[in-house]
Motif scaffolding. Structure first.
Motif, PDB file in Angstrom:
ATOM      1  N   LYS A   1       0.720  -1.310  -0.117  1.00 41.78           N
ATOM      2  CA  LYS A   1      -0.098   0.045   0.003  1.00 41.78           C
ATOM      3  C   LYS A   1       0.770   1.198  -0.071  1.00 41.78           C
ATOM      4  O   LYS A   1       0.405   2.166  -0.781  1.00 41.78           O
ATOM      5  CB  LYS A   1      -0.806  -0.083   1.379  1.00 41.78           C
ATOM      6  CG  LYS A   1      -2.230  -0.881   0.853  1.00 41.78           C
ATOM      7  CD  LYS A   1      -2.784  -1.431   2.108  1.00 41.78           C
ATOM      8  CE  LYS A   1      -3.925  -2.181   1.701  1.00 41.78           C
ATOM      9  NZ  LYS A   1      -4.992  -1.745   1.049  1.00 41.78           N
TER      10      LYS A   1
ATOM     11  N   SER B   1      -6.982  -2.695  -8.084  1.00 47.69           N
ATOM     12  CA  SER B   1      -5.723  -3.303  -9.015  1.00 47.69           C
ATOM     13  C   SER B   1      -5.455  -2.273 -10.278  1.00 47.69           C
ATOM     14  O   SER B   1      -6.398  -1.686 -10.838  1.00 47.69           O
ATOM     15  CB  SER B   1      -5.873  -4.611  -9.434  1.00 47.69           C
ATOM     16  OG  SER B   1      -4.809  -5.096  -9.927  1.00 47.69           O
TER      17      SER B   1
ATOM     18  N   THR C   1     -13.163  -5.481  -7.448  1.00 45.49           N
ATOM     19  CA  THR C   1     -14.407  -6.538  -6.946  1.00 45.49           C
ATOM     20  C   THR C   1     -15.020  -6.214  -5.708  1.00 45.49           C
ATOM     21  O   THR C   1     -15.510  -6.913  -5.066  1.00 45.49           O
ATOM     22  CB  THR C   1     -13.899  -7.803  -7.282  1.00 45.49           C
ATOM     23  OG1 THR C   1     -13.041  -8.204  -6.088  1.00 45.49           O
ATOM     24  CG2 THR C   1     -13.365  -8.250  -8.530  1.00 45.49           C
TER      25      THR C   1
ATOM     26  N   GLY D   1     -13.642  -6.072  -2.779  1.00 41.33           N
ATOM     27  CA  GLY D   1     -13.290  -7.091  -1.753  1.00 41.33           C
ATOM     28  C   GLY D   1     -13.598  -8.375  -1.940  1.00 41.33           C
ATOM     29  O   GLY D   1     -13.449  -9.309  -1.161  1.00 41.33           O
TER      30      GLY D   1
ATOM     31  N   ARG E   1      -6.150  -7.600 -14.280  1.00 41.00           N
ATOM     32  CA  ARG E   1      -4.876  -6.848 -14.800  1.00 41.00           C
ATOM     33  C   ARG E   1      -4.050  -7.548 -15.627  1.00 41.00           C
ATOM     34  O   ARG E   1      -3.758  -6.893 -16.659  1.00 41.00           O
ATOM     35  CB  ARG E   1      -4.208  -6.334 -13.390  1.00 41.00           C
ATOM     36  CG  ARG E   1      -2.991  -5.679 -13.877  1.00 41.00           C
ATOM     37  CD  ARG E   1      -2.160  -5.103 -12.593  1.00 41.00           C
ATOM     38  NE  ARG E   1      -1.697  -6.094 -11.484  1.00 41.00           N
ATOM     39  CZ  ARG E   1      -0.551  -6.673 -11.975  1.00 41.00           C
ATOM     40  NH1 ARG E   1       0.301  -6.709 -12.933  1.00 41.00           N
ATOM     41  NH2 ARG E   1       0.015  -7.580 -10.963  1.00 41.00           N
TER      42      ARG E   1
HETATM   43  C1  LIG Z   1     -10.535  -5.327   0.459  1.00 35.43           C
HETATM   44  C2  LIG Z   1      -9.126  -5.238  -0.074  1.00 35.43           C
HETATM   45  C3  LIG Z   1      -8.311  -4.126   0.773  1.00 35.43           C
HETATM   46  C4  LIG Z   1      -8.306  -2.910   0.061  1.00 35.43           C
HETATM   47  O1  LIG Z   1      -9.398  -2.232   0.338  1.00 35.43           O
HETATM   48  O2  LIG Z   1      -7.498  -2.240  -0.199  1.00 35.43           O
HETATM   49  C5  LIG Z   1      -8.247  -6.168  -0.110  1.00 35.43           C
HETATM   50  C6  LIG Z   1      -8.446  -7.387   1.023  1.00 35.43           C
HETATM   51  C7  LIG Z   1      -7.827  -9.029   0.780  1.00 35.43           C
HETATM   52  N1  LIG Z   1      -6.801  -9.106  -0.262  1.00 35.43           N
HETATM   53  C8  LIG Z   1      -6.325 -10.560   0.226  1.00 35.43           C
HETATM   54  C9  LIG Z   1      -5.668 -11.464  -0.453  1.00 35.43           C
HETATM   55  C10 LIG Z   1      -5.126 -11.016  -1.862  1.00 35.43           C
HETATM   56  N2  LIG Z   1      -4.961  -9.793  -2.104  1.00 35.43           N
HETATM   57  C11 LIG Z   1      -4.381  -9.698  -3.585  1.00 35.43           C
HETATM   58  C12 LIG Z   1      -3.843  -8.870  -4.383  1.00 35.43           C
HETATM   59  C13 LIG Z   1      -4.520  -7.611  -4.199  1.00 35.43           C
HETATM   60  N3  LIG Z   1      -5.530  -7.048  -3.198  1.00 35.43           N
HETATM   61  C14 LIG Z   1      -5.674  -5.764  -3.533  1.00 35.43           C
HETATM   62  C15 LIG Z   1      -6.829  -4.929  -3.045  1.00 35.43           C
HETATM   63  C16 LIG Z   1      -7.714  -5.468  -2.079  1.00 35.43           C
HETATM   64  N4  LIG Z   1      -7.549  -6.620  -1.182  1.00 35.43           N
HETATM   65  C17 LIG Z   1      -8.876  -4.947  -1.548  1.00 35.43           C
HETATM   66  C18 LIG Z   1     -10.138  -5.354  -2.452  1.00 35.43           C
HETATM   67  C19 LIG Z   1      -9.935  -5.445  -3.766  1.00 35.43           C
HETATM   68  C20 LIG Z   1     -10.648  -6.148  -4.701  1.00 35.43           C
HETATM   69  O3  LIG Z   1     -11.513  -6.692  -4.347  1.00 35.43           O
HETATM   70  O4  LIG Z   1     -10.770  -5.948  -6.238  1.00 35.43           O
HETATM   71  C21 LIG Z   1      -5.022  -5.160  -4.527  1.00 35.43           C
HETATM   72  C22 LIG Z   1      -6.112  -5.203  -6.129  1.00 35.43           C
HETATM   73  C23 LIG Z   1      -4.369  -3.775  -4.574  1.00 35.43           C
HETATM   74  C24 LIG Z   1      -3.501  -3.766  -3.504  1.00 35.43           C
HETATM   75  O5  LIG Z   1      -3.573  -3.861  -2.473  1.00 35.43           O
HETATM   76  O6  LIG Z   1      -2.410  -3.407  -3.890  1.00 35.43           O
HETATM   77  C25 LIG Z   1      -3.883  -6.324  -5.008  1.00 35.43           C
HETATM   78  C26 LIG Z   1      -3.903  -6.951  -6.474  1.00 35.43           C
HETATM   79  C27 LIG Z   1      -2.504  -5.884  -7.158  1.00 35.43           C
HETATM   80  C28 LIG Z   1      -2.347  -6.726  -8.154  1.00 35.43           C
HETATM   81  O7  LIG Z   1      -1.511  -7.469  -8.422  1.00 35.43           O
HETATM   82  O8  LIG Z   1      -2.905  -6.235  -9.503  1.00 35.43           O
HETATM   83  C29 LIG Z   1      -4.217 -11.338  -3.867  1.00 35.43           C
HETATM   84  C30 LIG Z   1      -3.677 -11.848  -5.109  1.00 35.43           C
HETATM   85  C31 LIG Z   1      -2.058 -12.181  -4.910  1.00 35.43           C
HETATM   86  O9  LIG Z   1      -1.488 -11.829  -4.273  1.00 35.43           O
HETATM   87  O10 LIG Z   1      -1.919 -13.053  -5.614  1.00 35.43           O
HETATM   88  C32 LIG Z   1      -4.610 -11.844  -2.843  1.00 35.43           C
HETATM   89  C33 LIG Z   1      -4.703 -13.476  -2.619  1.00 35.43           C
HETATM   90  C34 LIG Z   1      -5.789 -13.999  -3.286  1.00 35.43           C
HETATM   91  C35 LIG Z   1      -7.321 -13.886  -2.978  1.00 35.43           C
HETATM   92  O11 LIG Z   1      -7.635 -13.897  -1.804  1.00 35.43           O
HETATM   93  O12 LIG Z   1      -8.220 -13.218  -3.803  1.00 35.43           O
HETATM   94  C36 LIG Z   1      -6.859 -10.835   1.560  1.00 35.43           C
HETATM   95  C37 LIG Z   1      -6.612 -11.913   2.362  1.00 35.43           C
HETATM   96  C38 LIG Z   1      -7.807 -13.181   2.272  1.00 35.43           C
HETATM   97  C39 LIG Z   1      -7.306 -14.371   2.856  1.00 35.43           C
HETATM   98  O13 LIG Z   1      -6.928 -14.230   4.161  1.00 35.43           O
HETATM   99  O14 LIG Z   1      -7.589 -15.563   2.453  1.00 35.43           O
HETATM  100  C40 LIG Z   1      -7.596  -9.452   2.256  1.00 35.43           C
HETATM  101  C41 LIG Z   1      -8.407  -9.380   3.466  1.00 35.43           C
HETATM  102  C42 LIG Z   1      -9.576 -10.399   3.457  1.00 35.43           C
HETATM  103  O15 LIG Z   1     -10.230 -10.325   2.519  1.00 35.43           O
HETATM  104  O16 LIG Z   1      -9.943 -10.475   4.385  1.00 35.43           O
END
Ligand SMILES: C[C@@]1(CC(=O)O)c2cc3[nH]c(cc4nc(cc5[nH]c(cc(n2)[C@H]1CCC(=O)O)[C@@](C)(CC(=O)O)[C@@H]5CCC(=O)O)C(CC(=O)O)=C4CCC(=O)O)c(CCC(=O)O)c3CC(=O)O
Ligand SMILES: NC(=O)C1=CN([C@@H]2O[C@H](COP(=O)(O)OP(=O)(O)OC[C@H]3O[C@@H](n4cnc5c(N)ncnc54)[C@H](O)[C@@H]3O)[C@@H](O)[C@H]2O)C=CC1
Length: 220
Positions: A39, A128, A141, A143, A153
């Protein structure tokens, strides 16, 4: 400024995308782990980022942000507020959900927007981002599936071709067309035909000026 009254909102109902100029805005991140580091990178080139944490992920060595080493659970409200004051956005990226909640409530009291790494608190979510020199695409999406946002992306990056090249061609072509085609509907039709024409996408490899000449020859 429109504020959300609720302390937590369900799955970001009602959120809409905005592109914002955050130059000089203060962004505070609570938690310096892998998520806090991602972040911090998201905002570092625009905003003034301050990260409050007991420890810092190695990526912080390469990210131009201010780091404040502290234990937030040992601080009273006034002490935490002193770090949050005048923030545009406060991001809670700690494992401890209760501590995140407390910081989010204090942030709101300071008039800041809140983004929560767990996706349960707050009125801001991070998309993203597909970024070029001439465009920026935010994908969310809300969350429901961050992995899907990342997947989309990668799809855009892989399958959409030379977006920068096409934006540059459209930019110069539309300026040119304004001089020579008086009818706006005709101009718009030509620009859309160029966008839909695979030969025009191929022409981008020959440079913007050459592609424009080809477009004018073909569509005028
Ligand atoms: C709500 C949000 C927080 C917010 O508002 O910022 C949030 C929450 C959480 N993410 C979790 C997991 C993952 N996050 C990613 C990746 C990204 N996450 C991002 C945003 C956001 N993540 C917001 C919603 C965005 C949306 O829905 O569109 C991106 C787009 C931007 C960024 O943060 O940089 C970035 C992509 C950057 C890129 O590559 O383009 C991957 C993929 C990977 O890493 O391979 C995984 C694993 C796969 C999966 O879980 O889907 C978990 C743990 C879940 C668990 O415990 O299992 C939580 C917490 C929860 O859900 O409790
Ligand atoms: N938004 C997203 O994309 C994702 C969010 N998450 C969630 O985000 C949270 C953070 O994830 P990570 O960065 O991987 O966790 P982490 O445990 O690696 O990092 C947490 C950071 O907070 C610091 N910290 C903990 N308690 C503190 C306190 N009392 N005072 C000051 N600093 C304190 C730690 O020193 C550490 O630097 C997790 O709860 C996880 O569920 C996880 C994956 C993706």
């Amino acid at each position: 400024m429109i504020r959300l009254n609720a302390c937590s909102i369900n799955l970001y109902s009602g959120m809409i995308p905005l592109m914002m100029d955050l130059r000089d805005a203060k962004v505070v991140i609570a938690g310096g782990g892998a998520v806090g580091a991602r972040k911090a990178r998201f905002f570092a080139s625009e905003a003034r980022v301050v990260v409050l944490s007991r420890s810092f992920h190695p990526d912080f060595a390469e990210t131009a942000v201010e780091t404040v080493k502290c234990d937030l659970s040992g601080m009273d409200d006034d002490e935490i507020v002193s770090h949050l004051r005048e923030s545009f956005l406060v991001i809670t990226a700690l494992e401890d959900v209760e501590l995140n909640r407390r910081i989010a409530a204090l942030a709101r009291r300071c008039g800041a927007h809140v983004n929560d790494a767990h996706g349960v608190l707050g009125d801001v979510t991070l998309p993203s981002v597909v970024r070029g020199e001439t465009y920026s695409i935010g994908i969310s999406t809300f969350g429901r599936s961050p992995g899907m946002a990342r997947h989309l992306r990668l799809c855009i990056e892989e399958h959409c071709g030379d977006i920068d090249g096409m934006v540059r061609l459209q930019e110069t072509l539309r300026e040119n067309l304004k001089q020579i085609v008086p009818d706006q509907l005709v101009r718009s039709q030509i620009l859309n035909e160029v966008l839909d024409d695979p030969a025009m996408w191929d022409a981008l490899a020959r440079g913007t000026a050459q592609a424009k000449e080809e477009a004018l020859r073909k569509y005028l």
